[in-house]
Scaffold this motif. Structure first.
Motif, PDB file in Angstrom:
ATOM      1  N   ALA A  51      38.900 102.171   9.868  1.00 33.59           N
ATOM      2  CA  ALA A  51      39.773 101.024  10.131  1.00 33.59           C
ATOM      3  C   ALA A  51      39.671  99.991   9.011  1.00 33.59           C
ATOM      4  N   LEU A  52      38.472  99.807   8.484  1.00 31.69           N
ATOM      5  CA  LEU A  52      38.268  98.854   7.393  1.00 31.69           C
ATOM      6  C   LEU A  52      39.029  99.289   6.139  1.00 31.69           C
ATOM      7  N   ARG A  91      46.694  95.739   3.422  1.00 30.48           N
ATOM      8  CA  ARG A  91      46.392  94.555   2.615  1.00 30.48           C
ATOM      9  C   ARG A  91      46.112  93.325   3.492  1.00 30.48           C
ATOM     10  N   GLN A  92      45.528  93.560   4.632  1.00 32.33           N
ATOM     11  CA  GLN A  92      45.181  92.466   5.546  1.00 32.33           C
ATOM     12  C   GLN A  92      43.704  92.125   5.341  1.00 32.33           C
ATOM     13  N   TYR A  93      43.430  91.370   4.315  1.00 32.19           N
ATOM     14  CA  TYR A  93      42.054  91.154   3.879  1.00 32.19           C
ATOM     15  C   TYR A  93      41.252  90.283   4.845  1.00 32.19           C
ATOM     16  N   LEU A  94      41.899  89.327   5.490  1.00 33.17           N
ATOM     17  CA  LEU A  94      41.185  88.484   6.444  1.00 33.17           C
ATOM     18  C   LEU A  94      40.713  89.302   7.641  1.00 33.17           C
ATOM     19  N   GLN A  95      41.600  90.147   8.172  1.00 38.06           N
ATOM     20  CA  GLN A  95      41.210  91.013   9.284  1.00 38.06           C
ATOM     21  C   GLN A  95      40.124  91.991   8.860  1.00 38.06           C
TER      22      GLN A  95
END
Length: 426
Positions: free
Chosen positions: A228-229, A237-241
């Motif tokens: 998932a990471l 490209r969801q770096y905060l999540q």
């Protein structure tokens, strides 16, 4: 008569029946000790429903690509062929094995012949997995709290708390249930109070996995988290999540280790277990040591029977003979079969059979790739990791768990007659 029956057993009604039998299979995985026949009822019912639906209404819908389903049947044929090299005295064991492998026929044929499940059915079936797993984990936690000191002590002796089903299969179910909950949340398939309930269920199961402290479950859970990471970083490209998930992957085990005596004791037992690998007699009492010597014996048997193996029904007697010859200080009660599905298959059917097994089992996943199928990918990852340390498919519950959820995930690949507005769990 056929027309009258078809007008009564309509496609929607047959799909309801198929959904009911799927629920029987899911619930049956958790009732093996007191209702062992329930998964079999579900599998037979699903097969009969699929055949009936195709016989009465097959001209009104398109079946899924058979390449997703037929390769699984190769594994059943592999077990049938094992009878050619089975010695006469082990034919009863051979028959028992063939009966055990019948899901390789019933489940693929049943799913293949059925029209696509509506998305709401798929969502409910995956929620059934999540809910049943949470209930089983709550019951297990209650039993743990009632026998706190006794169960904690068990973890120092290569044992774990009682669960239903057995702790290894249960730990794999927990990982799949966690991923199921996360996927349903991520795709907004459940809203309102149901959304909050799923969040609580996922959080509970993550921490329960650490309380249970089964190595297979923890490895698969963090493997799923790692996947998932990578998905969040490189595809979305969801770096905060991704950063939040990475923090959870560090924080959760840290908290769990400081809180749960079971995890602390399991860690201590594992370190002691690893340190005794060179002492052959330790195989009598330590699970990891026993597995190492089972691998050594299995590899020696494979060297002597490389192409077609010794036959599934003859593995136990062959292993026992090699144990007596190579490691006489290991007691017969500690003899175990090779805890590795790939090695087990190679010993049973040789390298030829191993290739057939790998092709038959993984072909569906390869066919779907690279389409988006998180549940299917997760189930394949869970099973592959478990194959490295267990002969997962050689028990009724293990085979049912593996095959049913692969096929249920594949169900999401079927194209429905009407466009769906929500994500089809796949």
């Amino acid at each position: 008569m056929a027309f009258s029956l078809g007008s009564t057993l309509t496609i929607p009604r047959l799909l309801v029946a198929a959904g009911f039998f799927c629920v029987c299979i899911i619930v049956g995985l958790f009732t093996s000790s007191f209702f062992r026949i329930l998964p079999s009822i579900g599998m037979i019912g699903l097969l009969v429903t699929g055949v009936s639906c195709f016989a009465m209404h097959g001209q009104h819908y398109n079946r899924a690509d058979r390449s997703y389903y037929w390769p699984f049947m190769l594994i059943f044929l592999l077990h049938i062929g094992g009878g050619l090299i089975t010695i006469d005295g082990h034919m009863k064991e051979y028959t028992r094995d063939v009966l055990l492998q019948l899901p390789y026929l019933a489940l693929p044929i049943g799913f293949w012949l059925l029209p696509p499940f509506p998305t709401r059915y798929l969502k409910r079936l995956w929620l059934t997995l999540l809910g049943t797993t949470v209930l089983a984990a709550l019951l297990s936690t209650g039993n743990y709290l009632q026998h706190f000191d006794q169960i904690n002590e068990m973890y120092l002796h290569s044992k774990v708390m009682p669960t239903e089903p057995d702790h290894i299969r249960f730990s794999l179910l927990i990982t799949l249930a966690v991923v199921t909950g996360v996927c349903l949340l991520a795709h907004r398939n459940v809203l309102g109070w149901g959304n909050r309930l799923i969040w609580m269920s996922v959080g509970f199961l993550v921490f329960y996995q650490h309380l249970l402290a089964v190595r297979s479950g923890l490895v698969t859970l963090y493997a799923a988290g790692g996947l998932a990471l990578l998905w969040l970083v490189f595809r979305r490209r969801q770096y905060l999540q991704a950063l939040l998930l990475a923090g959870c992957l560090v924080l959760v085990p840290t908290i769990s280790y400081s809180v749960f005596p079971t995890l602390q004791n399991k860690s201590a037992n594992t370190r002691e277990d690893v340190g005794r690998v060179t002492h052959t007699a330790s195989a009598n009492n330590y699970s990891l040591v026993g597995r190492v010597y089972s691998y050594k014996i299995a590899l020696e048997i494979l060297q002597n029977n490389p192409w077609f193996g010794v036959g599934r029904a003859d593995i136990e007697s062959e292993m026992a003979a090699y144990y007596q010859k190579r490691y006489p200080n290991i007691r017969p009660s500690a003899y175990i079969q090779p805890h590795n599905q790939f090695l087990f298959s190679a010993v049973a059917f040789g390298l030829v059979g191993l290739i057939v097994f790998i092709v038959g089992f993984y072909y569906a996943g390869i066919s779907v790739w690279p389409r988006y199928a998180p549940l299917l990918l997760t189930q394949y990852v869970i099973l592959t990791l478990s194959f490295l340390v267990e002969y997962t498919l050689e028990t009724q519950i293990g085979l049912g768990f593996a095959l049913f959820f692969l096929l249920l995930a594949l169900e999401g690949q079927k194209v429905t007659a009407k466009p769906e507005t929500t994500w089809r769990p796949v």
